[in-house]
Write a protein that holds these residues in place. Structure first.
Motif, PDB file in Angstrom:
ATOM      1  N   ILE A 168     -26.574  -2.430  20.331  1.00 34.89           N
ATOM      2  CA  ILE A 168     -27.715  -1.666  19.825  1.00 34.89           C
ATOM      3  C   ILE A 168     -28.462  -2.486  18.778  1.00 34.89           C
ATOM      4  CG2 ILE A 168     -28.365   0.333  18.413  1.00 34.89           C
ATOM      5  CD1 ILE A 168     -26.135   1.897  19.843  1.00 34.89           C
ATOM      6  N   GLY A 169     -27.712  -3.140  17.909  1.00 34.47           N
ATOM      7  CA  GLY A 169     -28.335  -3.971  16.886  1.00 34.47           C
ATOM      8  C   GLY A 169     -29.083  -5.158  17.454  1.00 34.47           C
ATOM      9  N   VAL A 170     -28.652  -5.640  18.619  1.00 33.06           N
ATOM     10  CA  VAL A 170     -29.275  -6.801  19.251  1.00 33.06           C
ATOM     11  C   VAL A 170     -30.540  -6.416  20.010  1.00 33.06           C
ATOM     12  CG1 VAL A 170     -28.970  -8.467  21.140  1.00 33.06           C
ATOM     13  CG2 VAL A 170     -27.162  -8.145  19.436  1.00 33.06           C
ATOM     14  N   ALA A 171     -30.498  -5.300  20.733  1.00 27.64           N
ATOM     15  CA  ALA A 171     -31.532  -5.016  21.726  1.00 27.64           C
ATOM     16  C   ALA A 171     -32.554  -3.970  21.321  1.00 27.64           C
ATOM     17  CB  ALA A 171     -30.869  -4.597  23.045  1.00 27.64           C
ATOM     18  N   TRP A 172     -32.264  -3.152  20.312  1.00 22.42           N
ATOM     19  CA  TRP A 172     -33.181  -2.070  19.946  1.00 22.42           C
ATOM     20  C   TRP A 172     -33.738  -2.284  18.550  1.00 22.42           C
ATOM     21  CZ3 TRP A 172     -29.261  -1.004  23.367  1.00 22.42           C
ATOM     22  CH2 TRP A 172     -29.579  -0.212  24.484  1.00 22.42           C
ATOM     23  N   PRO A 173     -34.960  -1.816  18.297  1.00 19.05           N
ATOM     24  CA  PRO A 173     -35.492  -1.847  16.925  1.00 19.05           C
ATOM     25  C   PRO A 173     -34.629  -0.995  16.003  1.00 19.05           C
ATOM     26  CG  PRO A 173     -37.239  -1.393  18.525  1.00 19.05           C
ATOM     27  CD  PRO A 173     -35.945  -1.302  19.270  1.00 19.05           C
TER      28      PRO A 173
END
Length: 221
Positions: free
Chosen positions: A156-161
């Motif tokens: 989530i931290g990698v792919a989403w704002p």
């Protein structure tokens, strides 16, 4: 003012015909209870080889987790939560249009798989798929750190704002879609699920290197 035109459709069949005829820069689904059934329309668009390339943008209400997951499973490329900031939507559209028109974009390569960050495309031996930006970021992160396991929270931290709330179930939906897309180009069992850990990419995948448009390695900075 930003150079985009728009055309409205008020029925499912009308929308399908309009997209097939015009091939727009994007299809924007207004996901309201009294509107066109958005997940059904998205599924129909992604099943048809003519309309499949059109990016699908869904506008959803806050806390509408069921609708959000249904749209992802149907193939939506990106969702925006209301109240919508127009600048974010316009930035996404500009990026997609520029990606489609740009020549000479660079690529990332590992073994016989090629990834194009500007257009979110993945190609292997002449076969090509197009992932959503979220799925592409997940795939690239797993490839760049092959053999390592990443939790859903880490992805989530990698792919989403950071400003968007994402459920763990949403991560599973995107990974599932990514795997199905990879299987279409003959990539099987590269992405692994590790119980109690998360997801990883197999060690057998080669290193990820930048390529020039002619296929030659890009020199280091």
């Amino acid at each position: 003012m930003d150079g985009f035109g728009s055309e409205l459709a008020c029925s499912l069949e009308g929308a399908l015909q309009l997209v097939a005829k015009k091939m727009p820069a994007a299809v924007i689904l207004d996901c309201r209870a009294d509107g066109i059934p958005a997940p059904r329309l998205c599924t129909r668009l992604k099943q048809d080889k003519i309309t499949r390339p059109a990016p699908v943008v869904a506008l959803v209400a806050p806390q509408a987790d069921d609708k959000h997951i249904a749209l992802l499973q149907a193939g939506a490329d990106v969702t925006f939560v209301r109240p919508l900031v127009p600048a974010r939507l316009l930035a996404y559209l500009r990026k997609r249009v520029c990606s489609a028109d740009r020549s000479g974009e660079y690529a990332l390569a590992f073994d016989d798989i090629e990834m194009r960050p500007d257009s979110y495309r993945v190609r292997r031996r002449g076969q090509e798929i197009q992932l959503s930006s979220i799925e592409f970021h997940i795939l690239r992160h797993l490839v760049d750190h092959r053999g390592q396991a990443f939790s859903r929270e880490a992805l989530i931290g990698v792919a989403w704002p950071t400003t968007i709330h994402v459920s763990l179930r949403t991560v599973d939906v995107h990974v599932s879609r990514m795997r199905k897309a990879l299987r279409r180009i003959g990539c099987h069992a590269l992405s692994r699920t590790i119980r109690s850990e998360g997801y990883s990419f197999g060690d057998e995948v080669g290193s990820c290197n930048a390529l020039e448009p002619n296929g030659m390695p890009r020199p280091p900075n």
